[in-house]
Design an enzyme around this catalytic site. Sequence first.
Site, short mmCIF file in Angstrom:
data_model
loop_
_atom_site.label_atom_id
_atom_site.label_comp_id
_atom_site.label_asym_id
_atom_site.label_seq_id
_atom_site.Cartn_x
_atom_site.Cartn_y
_atom_site.Cartn_z
N GLY A 36 -3.62 -0.97 3.89
CA GLY A 36 -3.77 -1.08 2.44
C GLY A 36 -3.02 -2.27 1.90
CG HIS A 37 1.24 -2.41 2.03
ND1 HIS A 37 1.52 -1.32 2.82
CD2 HIS A 37 1.86 -2.18 0.86
CE1 HIS A 37 2.28 -0.47 2.16
NE2 HIS A 37 2.51 -0.96 0.96
CD GLN A 61 10.24 1.25 -6.80
OE1 GLN A 61 10.39 0.10 -7.21
NE2 GLN A 61 9.12 1.66 -6.24
N GLY A 149 -2.32 -2.27 -5.81
CA GLY A 149 -3.33 -1.32 -5.38
C GLY A 149 -3.68 -0.30 -6.45
CD GLN A 155 3.48 0.46 -8.54
OE1 GLN A 155 4.55 0.96 -8.21
NE2 GLN A 155 2.69 -0.15 -7.66
CB SER A 188 4.75 3.79 3.25
OG SER A 188 4.29 2.46 3.14
#
Length: 285
Positions: A36-37, A61, A149, A155, A188
């Site tokens: 994905g990254h 965070q 993403g 986010q 992750s």
Amino acid sequence: MNTVKTLRELRAAVAQARAEGKQIGFVPTMGNLHAGHASLVQIAAQRADFVVASIFVNPLQFGAGEDLDKYPRTLAADQERLLAAGCHLLFHPDAAEMYPHGMGDQTRVTVPGVSEGLCGASRPGHFEGVATVVTKLFNMVQPDLAVFGEKDYQQLAVIRALVQDLNMPIQIIGAPTQRAEDGLALSSRNGYLSAEQRAVAPALYRSLQSIAEALHHGARDYARLIETAQTQQREAGFTPDYLEIRNALNLRPAQLDDRHLVVLTAAHLGSTRLIDNLLVELAGQ
């Protein structure tokens, strides 16, 4: 691909690229990278001439009791993945470089509205930490564009609002969620799942698909759709955190005449918290 650890080195490398007339693309990450990254970096490489990625596990965070200390650090593997995806420069600072005066008196950036509710309710202070570190990274890199993403949909909405409200000359690009063959969104945190948990994890996405299918067939009783889908999640072994149907454009609670919807969920599978979402575009009246 070069790896730099200081702001001074970062700015020198970016200045050199700018002097050569290159457009700067940026992909901020916390490392422990997956496909994905890599897709984010590939999109940046298609849109820009010089791609900067960052790896920084941002303490601001993470809330109390969250997984800051056990968050995987896999720098060598991450560097290989970034290089293969088309990254030119990796910025890998430590906390002292990012917060030289400590975090206690650090200026904080708050994005009201879109950061409230959903993950904002479950993780107090999380989006303030995200907005603060992303603002710092944007000022450090000064990119023309940045890629985030859609898997972290709230986010992405926070970052879009941040850039718009603070008049940052940065194009924000949302990248489609990458999924395993069985539908589980790449994350992750999937690495925390046991083999048994990994086998049932795709049920989270299926619960969203069931809502999307019902919406496409004309269902508009949002509360009932949510109740049914959360029952699905519980039967699969999840402990639901939230499941909501929102307006995809502004993240406000969906109205009956909204055409652009997003269904968002978070749920625990054992001790691992997973999130996912699904965009639903309905035909006009």
